[in-house]
Design an enzyme around this catalytic site. Sequence first.
Site, PDB file in Angstrom:
ATOM      1  N   LYS A  16       1.787  -3.214   6.278  1.00  0.00           N
ATOM      2  CA  LYS A  16       2.026  -3.051   4.848  1.00  0.00           C
ATOM      3  C   LYS A  16       3.473  -2.632   4.557  1.00  0.00           C
ATOM      4  CE  LYS A  16      -1.961  -4.100   3.019  1.00  0.00           C
ATOM      5  NZ  LYS A  16      -2.097  -5.207   2.043  1.00  0.00           N
ATOM      6  N   SER A  35       0.847  -1.190   0.000  1.00  0.00           N
ATOM      7  CA  SER A  35       0.000   0.000   0.000  1.00  0.00           C
ATOM      8  C   SER A  35       0.886   1.245   0.000  1.00  0.00           C
ATOM      9  CB  SER A  35      -0.873   0.007   1.266  1.00  0.00           C
ATOM     10  OG  SER A  35      -1.415   1.287   1.534  1.00  0.00           O
ATOM     11  N   TYR A  42      -2.184  -1.062  10.300  1.00  0.00           N
ATOM     12  CA  TYR A  42      -2.264  -1.301   8.859  1.00  0.00           C
ATOM     13  C   TYR A  42      -0.994  -0.829   8.160  1.00  0.00           C
ATOM     14  CZ  TYR A  42      -3.958  -1.025   4.036  1.00  0.00           C
ATOM     15  OH  TYR A  42      -4.103  -1.176   2.679  1.00  0.00           O
TER      16      TYR A  42
END
Length: 252
Positions: free
Chosen positions: A161, A144, A157
Amino acid sequence: MTDLSGVTAVVTGGNSGIGRAMAVGIAKAGGAVSIWSRNADRNAEVVDELRALGATAMAVSCDVADEAAVADAMQQTVTELGPLGCFVANAGTVAPASQVVDTTLESWRAIVRTNLDGAFLCTREAARRFVEQGNGGSIIVVSSTSSRYGAAGLASYASSKTALLGLSRTLAVELARHRVRCNTLIPGWTRTGITTHLQEDDRFMAATTARTPVRRWADPDEYQEIAAFLADPKLTFHTGNEVVVDGGYTVF
């Protein structure tokens, strides 16, 4: 045009969003696809979609963070579709926004379990299979743009990532002698189910769109061709690369 005839691909989290688009792209190029995800109903819908394109497709209900389930899913896949040719580690999740000072260890671990532990277990299983087969292959790890910037409210998150970059690079180095390539796809802002709440925020949409040179968010289907490209077994010298598809967001 990319020709993936004879290539068996696994796409984790392939029943929606970017994962579904990548599965469709591989299928359109002639590859056989196995969808690994926990929602059996959505899995079945995507399998029907892929078969309607003329592709060979199947699905396995699989929790990517369950070691035994991953091994079983791989065995089911190669038994039905043949030797593994491409593995797409796409499955991921995100928690409700929470500042670091308010984030519990439990919520942190819930995200890391899927996004990082799951990717490790899946790519390890794929690597073992590729080495055993001895015919090379391709691994695609989906990260991401949050791996490039701090993501306020999304520490678990963004951290997971970002960690995927290190995993992907290591796989590229370790597996090169086995003719197995590993590249990372870094998508930008995309209209998927996981970003629905953001798409409903007019101020956020205006800010992120203005920050993106092409002045829009991506549609998931725009990842079809890049998936086929990264899966192409003819690209034997392309490994250890981070392919950014973000409308120019990270360079603006």
